[in-house]
Design an enzyme around this catalytic site. Structure first.
Site, PDB file in Angstrom:
ATOM      1  N   PRO A  33       2.196  -7.609  -6.072  1.00 55.14           N
ATOM      2  CA  PRO A  33       2.005  -6.488  -5.143  1.00 55.14           C
ATOM      3  C   PRO A  33       3.272  -6.217  -4.354  1.00 55.14           C
ATOM      4  CG  PRO A  33       0.911  -8.463  -4.334  1.00 55.14           C
ATOM      5  CD  PRO A  33       1.427  -8.792  -5.691  1.00 55.14           C
ATOM      6  N   MET A  34       3.678  -4.949  -4.315  1.00 55.30           N
ATOM      7  CA  MET A  34       4.898  -4.563  -3.605  1.00 55.30           C
ATOM      8  C   MET A  34       4.657  -3.243  -2.892  1.00 55.30           C
ATOM      9  SD  MET A  34       7.776  -5.517  -6.491  1.00 55.30           S
ATOM     10  CE  MET A  34       6.737  -4.958  -7.866  1.00 55.30           C
ATOM     11  N   THR A  35       4.772  -3.247  -1.566  1.00 54.37           N
ATOM     12  CA  THR A  35       4.570  -2.030  -0.780  1.00 54.37           C
ATOM     13  C   THR A  35       5.628  -1.000  -1.146  1.00 54.37           C
ATOM     14  OG1 THR A  35       3.582  -3.252   1.033  1.00 54.37           O
ATOM     15  CG2 THR A  35       4.486  -1.090   1.557  1.00 54.37           C
ATOM     16  N   GLY A  67      -0.223  -3.514  -1.355  1.00 55.49           N
ATOM     17  CA  GLY A  67      -1.225  -3.679  -0.314  1.00 55.49           C
ATOM     18  C   GLY A  67      -1.831  -2.347   0.074  1.00 55.49           C
ATOM     19  N   GLN A 110      -4.888  -5.081  -3.965  1.00 55.01           N
ATOM     20  CA  GLN A 110      -4.691  -6.015  -2.858  1.00 55.01           C
ATOM     21  C   GLN A 110      -5.162  -5.306  -1.596  1.00 55.01           C
ATOM     22  OE1 GLN A 110      -0.943  -6.931  -0.651  1.00 55.01           O
ATOM     23  NE2 GLN A 110      -1.058  -8.871  -1.747  1.00 55.01           N
ATOM     24  N   HIS A 177      -5.255 -10.237   0.948  1.00 54.74           N
ATOM     25  CA  HIS A 177      -3.894 -10.574   1.389  1.00 54.74           C
ATOM     26  C   HIS A 177      -3.962 -11.549   2.553  1.00 54.74           C
ATOM     27  CE1 HIS A 177       0.279 -10.561   1.943  1.00 54.74           C
ATOM     28  NE2 HIS A 177       0.549  -9.267   1.936  1.00 54.74           N
ATOM     29  N   HIS A 180       2.124 -14.049   4.248  1.00 58.85           N
ATOM     30  CA  HIS A 180       3.274 -13.322   4.802  1.00 58.85           C
ATOM     31  C   HIS A 180       3.150 -12.941   6.271  1.00 58.85           C
ATOM     32  CE1 HIS A 180       4.081 -11.962   0.376  1.00 58.85           C
ATOM     33  NE2 HIS A 180       4.179 -13.274   0.552  1.00 58.85           N
ATOM     34  N   TYR A 182       0.504 -11.662   7.863  1.00 60.83           N
ATOM     35  CA  TYR A 182      -0.423 -10.580   8.184  1.00 60.83           C
ATOM     36  C   TYR A 182      -1.720 -11.181   8.731  1.00 60.83           C
ATOM     37  CZ  TYR A 182       3.054  -7.694   5.923  1.00 60.83           C
ATOM     38  OH  TYR A 182       4.222  -7.068   5.606  1.00 60.83           O
TER      39      TYR A 182
END
Length: 377
Positions: A33-35, A67, A110, A177, A180, A182
């Site tokens: 997953p990559m924003t 995400g 995600q 998620h 990281h 969050y």
């Protein structure tokens, strides 16, 4: 072995199908997953659909989406990041699912609440407060407010609704998620969780919020619908942070999550080859699998020669990240240290990464550079 080494070995190791619950992934390659922030108004559009479908068509077995925000006013920090609620956004995601399936891939969203990482006044709900376990930022400074029991209940319900919607519109699983720095991770990490109620204190208490959240999601979906839970030691801008200093501490945090219904752990590290604890070569995914018996996904600079820091922190490395071989990765996969491999920046740079690796065309791989973040290709 050279970068142009045994294509046959790579194909043999990576091409094995993987089954968990009702989901069978055609190979061991996942998209991390990559924003990306290419969803105006929070709605995934035709460009986003093509972005994911392109990678599935090129051999990525499991796509874990960027995400995507749960339906809670304090969950997000941008109106260009996709949401996972509302008819318009869910219709966009349904099209993503359809096209990924047509290309032969599997896909899980995600779902996400950013917690204290949100700035006051940030869209899509600028009026919403910044919420976190204790009203403490990742740097230890007071910010926003601590969550009440009503807040906790509302956030858990929103995650469960998102999980149910993921199954309803055809996704193959869902990822929570919990990494990281969050919201979920803010409960797990002692530095941000200073609560004195049932949700704070020792590891068994710090994991209570996450475990209740997982259990609610488990209840909201069918028994065969896989729940993936992402963890990390590092936090945003706190790359040496650790939620667990020993395997015993890690086990205390993970066991309640298994009991609540997690099927797969996605263990996020900056470099997959780095041992997690002294006295063992196992990485975080390896330790997680050993301690829980559950399947795991590894991630961290797969196919590249340096981690992501140079992209975001000037002076920490080269502007361009070069292609690297994956022999060490294959060694670890062969001995079942983990089950799936999530590829991030290498797959961002080259949508054909999986196809090229599986067919031995590694000389054609495209290196990653920061400017690629500005496009959705």
């Amino acid at each position: 072995m050279s970068i142009n080494g045994s294509a046959e070995r790579a194909a043999q190791v990576l091409s094995r199908p993987f089954t968990v619950g009702g989901m069978t992934v055609p190979n061991r390659i996942a998209m991390a997953p990559m924003t990306r922030m290419f969803s105006p108004g929070g709605v995934p559009n035709a460009e986003v659909v093509a972005y994911y479908a392109r990678r599935a068509a090129a051999g990525v077995g499991l796509i874990i989406t960027e995400g995507t925000y749960i339906e809670h006013p304090s969950a997000g920090l941008s109106d260009s990041v996709p949401r996972f609620y509302g008819e318009d956004a869910l219709a966009g995601w349904a099209e993503v699912v359809q096209q990924v399936h047509l290309a032969g891939g599997r896909i899980a969203p995600q779902i996400w609440h950013v917690g204290v990482s949100r700035e006051e006044g940030a869209p899509p709900h600028p009026e919403a407060p910044v919420l976190s376990p204790s009203g403490i930022g990742l740097n230890g400074e007071p910010v926003g407010r601590a969550m009440t029991q009503d807040d906790v209940d509302a956030v858990i319900a929103a995650f469960a609704d998102a999980a149910a919607n993921a199954e309803r519109i055809g996704f193959d699983g869902v990822e929570l998620h919990g990494a990281h720095g969050y919201l979920i991770d803010q409960f797990l990490w002692g530095a941000t969780n200073r609560r004195s109620d049932d949700y704070g204190g020792d590891p068994a208490s710090r994991v209570r919020f996450a475990a209740e959240l997982v259990a609610a999601c488990r209840k909201a979906v069918s028994a065969e619908f896989p729940i993936i839970f992402r963890t990390s030691q590092w936090k945003q801008d706190h790359y040496d942070a650790r939620m667990a200093e020993t395997p015993q501490e890690l086990e205390a945090l993970l066991t309640p999550l298994v009991e609540a219904g997690v099927d797969v752990f996605h263990s996020s590290t900056r470099r997959y080859w780095t041992p997690e604890f002294e006295g063992s070569d196992l990485n975080l995914a390896g330790w997680t699998k050993k301690l829980t018996g559950k399947s795991t996904i590894t991630v961290g600079s797969v196919g590249l020669n340096q981690d992501f820091l140079p992209t975001f922190v000037p002076g920490t490395g080269s502007e361009q990240t070069q292609v690297a071989d994956i022999e060490n990765l294959l060694d670890r996969l062969e001995r079942d240290e983990f089950d799936l491999v999530a590829v991030g920046r290498a797959l961002l740079a080259d949508p054909e990464w999986a196809a090229k690796v599986l067919s031995g065309r590694t000389a054609e791989l495209v290196p990653f550079s920061k400017d690629q973040l500005g496009t959705l290709h």
